[in-house]
Design a protein around this motif. Sequence first.
Motif, PDB file in Angstrom:
ATOM      1  N   LEU A   3       0.839  -1.208   0.000  1.00 11.37           N
ATOM      2  CA  LEU A   3       0.000   0.000   0.000  1.00 11.37           C
ATOM      3  C   LEU A   3       0.869   1.251   0.000  1.00 11.37           C
ATOM      4  CD1 LEU A   3      -2.655  -1.172   2.621  1.00 11.37           C
ATOM      5  CD2 LEU A   3      -3.120  -0.660   0.209  1.00 11.37           C
ATOM      6  N   GLN A   4       1.946   1.233   0.766  1.00  9.41           N
ATOM      7  CA  GLN A   4       2.860   2.361   0.797  1.00  9.41           C
ATOM      8  C   GLN A   4       3.504   2.590  -0.566  1.00  9.41           C
ATOM      9  OE1 GLN A   4       1.764   3.767   3.665  1.00  9.41           O
ATOM     10  NE2 GLN A   4       3.846   4.359   4.162  1.00  9.41           N
ATOM     11  N   ALA A   5       3.646   1.507  -1.328  1.00 10.81           N
ATOM     12  CA  ALA A   5       4.232   1.611  -2.673  1.00 10.81           C
ATOM     13  C   ALA A   5       3.222   2.080  -3.713  1.00 10.81           C
ATOM     14  CB  ALA A   5       4.825   0.270  -3.089  1.00 10.81           C
ATOM     15  N   GLY A   6       1.949   2.233  -3.298  1.00 11.19           N
ATOM     16  CA  GLY A   6       0.969   2.815  -4.205  1.00 11.19           C
ATOM     17  C   GLY A   6      -0.103   1.873  -4.712  1.00 11.19           C
ATOM     18  N   GLU A   7      -0.123   0.618  -4.276  1.00  9.96           N
ATOM     19  CA  GLU A   7      -1.171  -0.293  -4.744  1.00  9.96           C
ATOM     20  C   GLU A   7      -2.530   0.119  -4.178  1.00  9.96           C
ATOM     21  OE1 GLU A   7      -0.572  -4.483  -5.130  1.00  9.96           O
ATOM     22  OE2 GLU A   7       1.605  -4.306  -4.763  1.00  9.96           O
ATOM     23  N   ASP A   8      -3.592  -0.266  -4.891  1.00  8.83           N
ATOM     24  CA  ASP A   8      -4.943   0.163  -4.545  1.00  8.83           C
ATOM     25  C   ASP A   8      -5.457  -0.587  -3.318  1.00  8.83           C
ATOM     26  OD1 ASP A   8      -7.479   1.595  -5.260  1.00  8.83           O
ATOM     27  OD2 ASP A   8      -8.191  -0.471  -5.396  1.00  8.83           O
ATOM     28  N   PHE A   9      -5.979   0.182  -2.328  1.00 11.18           N
ATOM     29  CA  PHE A   9      -6.453  -0.399  -1.077  1.00 11.18           C
ATOM     30  C   PHE A   9      -7.617  -1.340  -1.314  1.00 11.18           C
ATOM     31  CE2 PHE A   9      -8.373  -0.810   3.028  1.00 11.18           C
ATOM     32  CZ  PHE A   9      -7.364  -0.586   3.956  1.00 11.18           C
ATOM     33  N   ALA A  10      -8.610  -0.904  -2.095  1.00  9.85           N
ATOM     34  CA  ALA A  10      -9.808  -1.717  -2.312  1.00  9.85           C
ATOM     35  C   ALA A  10      -9.468  -3.027  -3.005  1.00  9.85           C
ATOM     36  CB  ALA A  10     -10.827  -0.932  -3.127  1.00  9.85           C
ATOM     37  N   THR A  11      -8.535  -2.976  -3.959  1.00  8.84           N
ATOM     38  CA  THR A  11      -8.152  -4.192  -4.681  1.00  8.84           C
ATOM     39  C   THR A  11      -7.506  -5.200  -3.743  1.00  8.84           C
ATOM     40  OG1 THR A  11      -7.829  -2.931  -6.721  1.00  8.84           O
ATOM     41  CG2 THR A  11      -6.767  -5.094  -6.584  1.00  8.84           C
ATOM     42  N   LEU A  12      -6.586  -4.739  -2.883  1.00  7.93           N
ATOM     43  CA  LEU A  12      -5.931  -5.639  -1.933  1.00  7.93           C
ATOM     44  C   LEU A  12      -6.924  -6.161  -0.897  1.00  7.93           C
ATOM     45  CD1 LEU A  12      -2.497  -3.859  -1.322  1.00  7.93           C
ATOM     46  CD2 LEU A  12      -2.978  -5.853  -2.746  1.00  7.93           C
ATOM     47  N   ALA A  13      -7.884  -5.320  -0.486  1.00  6.33           N
ATOM     48  CA  ALA A  13      -8.893  -5.772   0.477  1.00  6.33           C
ATOM     49  C   ALA A  13      -9.737  -6.888  -0.116  1.00  6.33           C
ATOM     50  CB  ALA A  13      -9.772  -4.594   0.907  1.00  6.33           C
ATOM     51  N   ARG A  14     -10.160  -6.729  -1.380  1.00  8.32           N
ATOM     52  CA  ARG A  14     -10.971  -7.779  -2.021  1.00  8.32           C
ATOM     53  C   ARG A  14     -10.193  -9.091  -2.133  1.00  8.32           C
ATOM     54  NH1 ARG A  14     -13.679  -3.480  -4.850  1.00  8.32           N
ATOM     55  NH2 ARG A  14     -11.862  -3.154  -6.182  1.00  8.32           N
ATOM     56  N   GLU A  15      -8.897  -8.986  -2.332  1.00  2.00           N
ATOM     57  CA  GLU A  15      -8.094 -10.193  -2.537  1.00  2.00           C
ATOM     58  C   GLU A  15      -7.689 -10.864  -1.232  1.00  2.00           C
ATOM     59  OE1 GLU A  15      -3.949 -11.595  -4.796  1.00  2.00           O
ATOM     60  OE2 GLU A  15      -4.692  -9.515  -4.999  1.00  2.00           O
ATOM     61  N   PHE A  16      -7.407 -10.073  -0.185  1.00  2.00           N
ATOM     62  CA  PHE A  16      -6.775 -10.658   1.002  1.00  2.00           C
ATOM     63  C   PHE A  16      -7.593 -10.570   2.298  1.00  2.00           C
ATOM     64  CE2 PHE A  16      -3.151  -9.583  -1.756  1.00  2.00           C
ATOM     65  CZ  PHE A  16      -2.499 -10.813  -1.790  1.00  2.00           C
ATOM     66  N   SER A  17      -8.542  -9.657   2.396  1.00  2.00           N
ATOM     67  CA  SER A  17      -9.194  -9.441   3.691  1.00  2.00           C
ATOM     68  C   SER A  17     -10.021 -10.648   4.130  1.00  2.00           C
ATOM     69  CB  SER A  17     -10.082  -8.196   3.652  1.00  2.00           C
ATOM     70  OG  SER A  17     -10.670  -7.972   4.928  1.00  2.00           O
ATOM     71  N   ASP A  18      -9.929 -10.973   5.401  1.00  2.00           N
ATOM     72  CA  ASP A  18     -10.698 -12.077   5.985  1.00  2.00           C
ATOM     73  C   ASP A  18     -12.035 -11.620   6.556  1.00  2.00           C
ATOM     74  OD1 ASP A  18      -8.719 -13.971   5.452  1.00  2.00           O
ATOM     75  OD2 ASP A  18      -7.662 -13.556   7.331  1.00  2.00           O
ATOM     76  N   ASP A  19     -12.384 -10.340   6.400  1.00  2.00           N
ATOM     77  CA  ASP A  19     -13.669  -9.852   6.891  1.00  2.00           C
ATOM     78  C   ASP A  19     -14.742 -10.187   5.866  1.00  2.00           C
ATOM     79  OD1 ASP A  19     -15.885  -8.558   7.838  1.00  2.00           O
ATOM     80  OD2 ASP A  19     -14.970  -6.583   7.989  1.00  2.00           O
TER      81      ASP A  19
END
Length: 426
Positions: A312-328
């Motif tokens: 995320l600090q490198a600029g990747e999209d928060f929503a995209t990473l959340a859809r891929e990795f979040s356990d919620d």
Amino acid sequence: MTIKSLLLGGLLAVGATLTQAEPVLLDQVIAVVDDDVIMASELQQRVELVYQQNRGGTLPPQAALESQVLERMIIESIQLQMAERGGVRISDAQLNEAMGRIASQNNMSLPQFRQAMEAEGISFALARQQILDEMRISRVQRFQVGERIQITDQDVDYFLASELGKMASSAEYQLGHILIATPDNATPADLKAAEKKASEIVRKLRNGGDFRQLAMAESSSRTALEGGDLGWRKESQLPGLFADVAPKLQVGEISDPISASGGFHIIQLKDKRGGSTQLITQTKTRHILLRPNELRDAEDAERQIHQLYQRLQAGEDFATLAREFSDDPGSGSNGGDLGWVNPGDMVPEFDATMKDTAAGAISAPFETQFGWHILLVEDRRQTDVGAENQRNQVRNMLYGRRFEEELPIWLRKIRSEAYVEIKDRS
């Protein structure tokens, strides 16, 4: 019959020994309540508890007290049997939490609370069982009585429109007050000096001065020694001088000096509650949650959340990473979107991190009881939830009133329908 009734034969120590001693009565049934029995020893325990909890108080004669306590135990037994048939269960965690709340209300930890009870001769085990029974009974009452009570929007509207409703739902203000008094028959010079002093105090307060200390040092008000605290007052109960000023202040704000015949007044709105206006700061936020599971332990979850933070600090999209990795499961598929969140909606660690993160910023990874999080604060806004909270408070109050009216009717009904046999104790 319950196990208690099956064991009654073992409760009489019959003197069938070589000495042919007389039988000694150890306990006896004093009431049969449907499928349960109440023992004399249980009644005695409860009566002793009443005495211990009312030391120094006035209680009825022994026979009358025992009769009252026995009747209460009969009603409790009926409800506990209903709880048993309905499968009502209270976990140890829920019971411990309830005990902890009671201890906290007495400004003690749970171990301290236990020591205090035992020091007063009150059995902690008996008290714990009573609280457990009360919790089970409360659930039965909520289901049997509460489920039949419906409070409509029209009920709320009618109450708010009534004189009682207007009085009960009006805002309350907690004010601090400083009076810079002027002498009787004050000269223009006296008035100018008092106004100058009041203005200087306002300046000090607005620059961070302590209201309580300045009130004690400078105020001529009768509340000076209490730090100028006027307590909580409804708008209709405010002094006329303050009625137009206090409602316009924000919490913590200091008024300009208010001129009156006796001098100059300064007020601070220390707090406000109730009323139809209540502004809160809502936060629009997203989060990513990684929790330990059968495929990753706690250390793996922590390592992976820090890896996501670097991406995320490198600029990747928060929503995209959340859809891929979040356990919620609730927010993950929506890019971690939690919508607009009110203060106190989340667990304390999440709430504190959300509050400390600037709009548009991403928090560092942090841990809660649910696992490891990263959150993105997208925006903040001020929202007035006063009208909604006011209606909810009225709804709860009306529900409580109706519940208190219906509960004794229901208790009389279940008492009349139960099989109760009170034994002769002579």
